[in-house]
Enzyme design. Structure first.
Site, PDB file in Angstrom:
ATOM      1  N   LYS A 172       0.845  -1.205   0.000  1.00 49.94           N
ATOM      2  CA  LYS A 172       0.000   0.000   0.000  1.00 49.94           C
ATOM      3  C   LYS A 172       0.886   1.263   0.000  1.00 49.94           C
ATOM      4  O   LYS A 172       0.570   2.245  -0.688  1.00 49.94           O
ATOM      5  CB  LYS A 172      -0.914  -0.034   1.227  1.00 49.94           C
ATOM      6  CG  LYS A 172      -1.721   1.222   1.468  1.00 49.94           C
ATOM      7  CD  LYS A 172      -2.820   1.459   0.433  1.00 49.94           C
ATOM      8  CE  LYS A 172      -3.515   2.799   0.697  1.00 49.94           C
ATOM      9  NZ  LYS A 172      -4.608   3.092  -0.200  1.00 49.94           N
ATOM     10  N   LYS A 240      -0.770  11.912   5.392  1.00 49.46           N
ATOM     11  CA  LYS A 240      -0.551  10.919   6.454  1.00 49.46           C
ATOM     12  C   LYS A 240       0.228   9.723   5.885  1.00 49.46           C
ATOM     13  O   LYS A 240       1.202   9.258   6.474  1.00 49.46           O
ATOM     14  CB  LYS A 240      -1.916  10.492   7.007  1.00 49.46           C
ATOM     15  CG  LYS A 240      -1.916   9.461   8.114  1.00 49.46           C
ATOM     16  CD  LYS A 240      -2.170   8.045   7.661  1.00 49.46           C
ATOM     17  CE  LYS A 240      -3.506   7.762   7.052  1.00 49.46           C
ATOM     18  NZ  LYS A 240      -3.726   6.346   6.720  1.00 49.46           N
TER      19      LYS A 240
HETATM   20  P1  NAD Z   1     -12.409   7.818   8.800  1.00 51.03           P
HETATM   21  O1  NAD Z   1     -11.693   8.824   9.636  1.00 51.03           O
HETATM   22  O2  NAD Z   1     -13.602   8.227   8.004  1.00 51.03           O
HETATM   23  O3  NAD Z   1     -12.885   6.575   9.728  1.00 51.03           O
HETATM   24  C1  NAD Z   1     -12.173   6.076  10.827  1.00 51.03           C
HETATM   25  C2  NAD Z   1     -13.181   5.610  11.878  1.00 51.03           C
HETATM   26  O4  NAD Z   1     -12.445   5.046  12.970  1.00 51.03           O
HETATM   27  C3  NAD Z   1     -14.017   6.753  12.458  1.00 51.03           C
HETATM   28  O5  NAD Z   1     -15.383   6.423  12.383  1.00 51.03           O
HETATM   29  C4  NAD Z   1     -13.526   6.891  13.885  1.00 51.03           C
HETATM   30  O6  NAD Z   1     -14.532   7.301  14.798  1.00 51.03           O
HETATM   31  C5  NAD Z   1     -13.073   5.469  14.172  1.00 51.03           C
HETATM   32  N1  NAD Z   1     -12.090   5.410  15.257  1.00 51.03           N
HETATM   33  C6  NAD Z   1     -10.895   6.030  15.336  1.00 51.03           C
HETATM   34  N2  NAD Z   1     -10.270   5.715  16.482  1.00 51.03           N
HETATM   35  C7  NAD Z   1     -11.094   4.869  17.138  1.00 51.03           C
HETATM   36  C8  NAD Z   1     -10.998   4.201  18.383  1.00 51.03           C
HETATM   37  N3  NAD Z   1      -9.938   4.354  19.175  1.00 51.03           N
HETATM   38  N4  NAD Z   1     -12.013   3.401  18.750  1.00 51.03           N
HETATM   39  C9  NAD Z   1     -13.104   3.248  17.965  1.00 51.03           C
HETATM   40  N5  NAD Z   1     -13.249   3.849  16.759  1.00 51.03           N
HETATM   41  C10 NAD Z   1     -12.255   4.655  16.368  1.00 51.03           C
HETATM   42  O7  NAD Z   1     -11.290   7.165   7.869  1.00 51.03           O
HETATM   43  P2  NAD Z   1     -11.516   6.360   6.480  1.00 51.03           P
HETATM   44  O8  NAD Z   1     -11.510   7.309   5.339  1.00 51.03           O
HETATM   45  O9  NAD Z   1     -12.620   5.381   6.661  1.00 51.03           O
HETATM   46  O10 NAD Z   1     -10.114   5.586   6.395  1.00 51.03           O
HETATM   47  C11 NAD Z   1      -9.811   4.456   7.201  1.00 51.03           C
HETATM   48  C12 NAD Z   1      -8.464   3.896   6.737  1.00 51.03           C
HETATM   49  O11 NAD Z   1      -8.576   3.513   5.355  1.00 51.03           O
HETATM   50  C13 NAD Z   1      -7.323   4.927   6.805  1.00 51.03           C
HETATM   51  O12 NAD Z   1      -6.155   4.268   7.208  1.00 51.03           O
HETATM   52  C14 NAD Z   1      -7.210   5.427   5.355  1.00 51.03           C
HETATM   53  O13 NAD Z   1      -5.913   5.889   5.039  1.00 51.03           O
HETATM   54  C15 NAD Z   1      -7.565   4.167   4.589  1.00 51.03           C
HETATM   55  N6  NAD Z   1      -8.104   4.420   3.236  1.00 51.03           N
HETATM   56  C16 NAD Z   1      -9.012   5.420   3.013  1.00 51.03           C
HETATM   57  C17 NAD Z   1      -9.488   5.631   1.724  1.00 51.03           C
HETATM   58  C18 NAD Z   1     -10.491   6.736   1.437  1.00 51.03           C
HETATM   59  O14 NAD Z   1     -10.723   7.019   0.253  1.00 51.03           O
HETATM   60  N7  NAD Z   1     -11.083   7.375   2.433  1.00 51.03           N
HETATM   61  C19 NAD Z   1      -9.050   4.815   0.661  1.00 51.03           C
HETATM   62  C20 NAD Z   1      -8.153   3.785   0.917  1.00 51.03           C
HETATM   63  C21 NAD Z   1      -7.683   3.582   2.223  1.00 51.03           C
END
Ligand code: NAD
Length: 294
Positions: A172, A240
């Site tokens: 990744k 990030k």
């Molecule tokens: P996001 O911030 O929308 O979601 C993260 C969730 O985790 C939130 O709902 C938050 O409340 C929860 N969370 C955080 N800490 C917590 C804890 N201690 N206990 C319980 N819940 C907790 O992020 P996202 O966009 O869904 O991305 C998630 C991962 O996927 C990241 O690592 C991101 O880099 C990766 N990603 C995102 C995308 C995209 O397009 N958004 C694409 C590929 C990969």
């Protein structure tokens, strides 16, 4: 196949992934520190739990989809964490984009409790998550991968085992180097052409048909033509990932000169208040520098 799936982290990506698992008929226990997505999943048929420990205690397979390395460390190894609810035979698949070195550390701590861990970050964005069409890049033992494959197939279309734990994350990070550098190269090329007075649509068509063509060019073409950069994948999140890349590169002793420059450009975009733009919006910075901003 696992019988009960625990899912922690119901954000932009995790929420639709969890919905797809429910739609496919799997029993789900969910948790997030935000109440709204938990309630939404409960209305769709999921059980809920108040802590990662409680989710883990009820699960055969646990999935996390959290923002970054410290979040995964906290949920997995912190107080009321996965480690406290774990029992031998539990399979844990972390699908967040985090440091592969942290994945290996978490995997080692959980292995002492008999837990088998996979790191399985994804590419494909929110649309890929909603459509169940993600590319899932997996590290871990083959037998564990095989047991989780039917579950991954609900969430993704391209599912690849790259090697041992951490190799999903390294893949990744490699993915994110290529995308960030590609978008920055596109930004420089399109800015040069803009100052020279070229028609952007003709330019993109000509470039797209040759060796300079790429998925980045194809997918971001509408943004470049409209000059608008709504996310998509935010500059903040890609920044990030660039941090994770540089941290990992230092740890392994790998100079990444191009990525270092790209990281500084993304840093400048955040300073300018553009962290919420799509990552193709790096072009706005190059246009500023060239004095051709729209
Ligand atoms: P996001 O911030 O929308 O979601 C993260 C969730 O985790 C939130 O709902 C938050 O409340 C929860 N969370 C955080 N800490 C917590 C804890 N201690 N206990 C319980 N819940 C907790 O992020 P996202 O966009 O869904 O991305 C998630 C991962 O996927 C990241 O690592 C991101 O880099 C990766 N990603 C995102 C995308 C995209 O397009 N958004 C694409 C590929 C990969």
């Amino acid at each position: 196949m696992a019988q009960v799936i625990g899912f922690i982290g119901l954000g932009i990506m995790g929420r639709p992934m969890a919905h797809n698992l429910l739609k496919a008929g799997h029993a789900l226990v969910v948790h997030d520190r935000n109440r709204a997505p938990v309630d939404e999943l409960a209305r769709a048929g999921a059980k809920t739990a108040g802590t990662p420990r409680e989710v883990t205690a009820q699960s055969d397979l646990l999935i996390t989809m959290l923002p970054n390395s410290p979040d995964v460390e906290l949920v997995a190894l912190g107080p009321n964490g996965v480690i406290e609810g774990a029992r031998p035979g539990l399979v844990y698949a972390d699908m967040s984009t985090i440091s592969p070195i942290v994945s290996q550390k978490v995997g080692k701590a959980l292995a002492a409790k008999g837990v088998k861990m996979l790191d399985a970050p994804v590419s494909g964005g929110e649309k890929g998550a909603v459509d169940g069409a993600l590319s899932i890049m997996v590290g871990g033992e083959k037998s564990v991968f095989d047991s989780v494959l039917p579950i991954f197939q609900v969430m993704g279309k391209t599912i690849t085992l790259l090697g041992p734990l951490g190799f999903g994350g390294f893949t990744k990070l490699a993915n994110q180097i290529i995308v960030a550098a590609n978008l920055t190269a596109l930004a420089e090329a399109l800015t040069l052409a803009k100052k020279a007075g070229l028609d952007r649509e003709l330019l993109l068509t000509a470039l797209g048909g040759g060796l300079a063509g790429s998925k980045c060019l194809e997918q971001k073409r509408p943004n470049y033509l409209a000059g608008s950069y709504n996310p998509g994948f935010k500059i903040d999140l890609h920044y990030k990932d660039l941090g994770l890349i540089m941290e990992t590169a230092r740890e392994l002793g790998v100079p990444l000169p191009t990525t270092a420059v790209v990281q500084e450009l993304f840093s400048a975009l955040r300073v300018k208040g553009r962290g919420g733009l799509d990552h193709s919006g790096v072009i706005t910075l190059l246009e500023d520098l060239a004095g051709v901003s729209t």
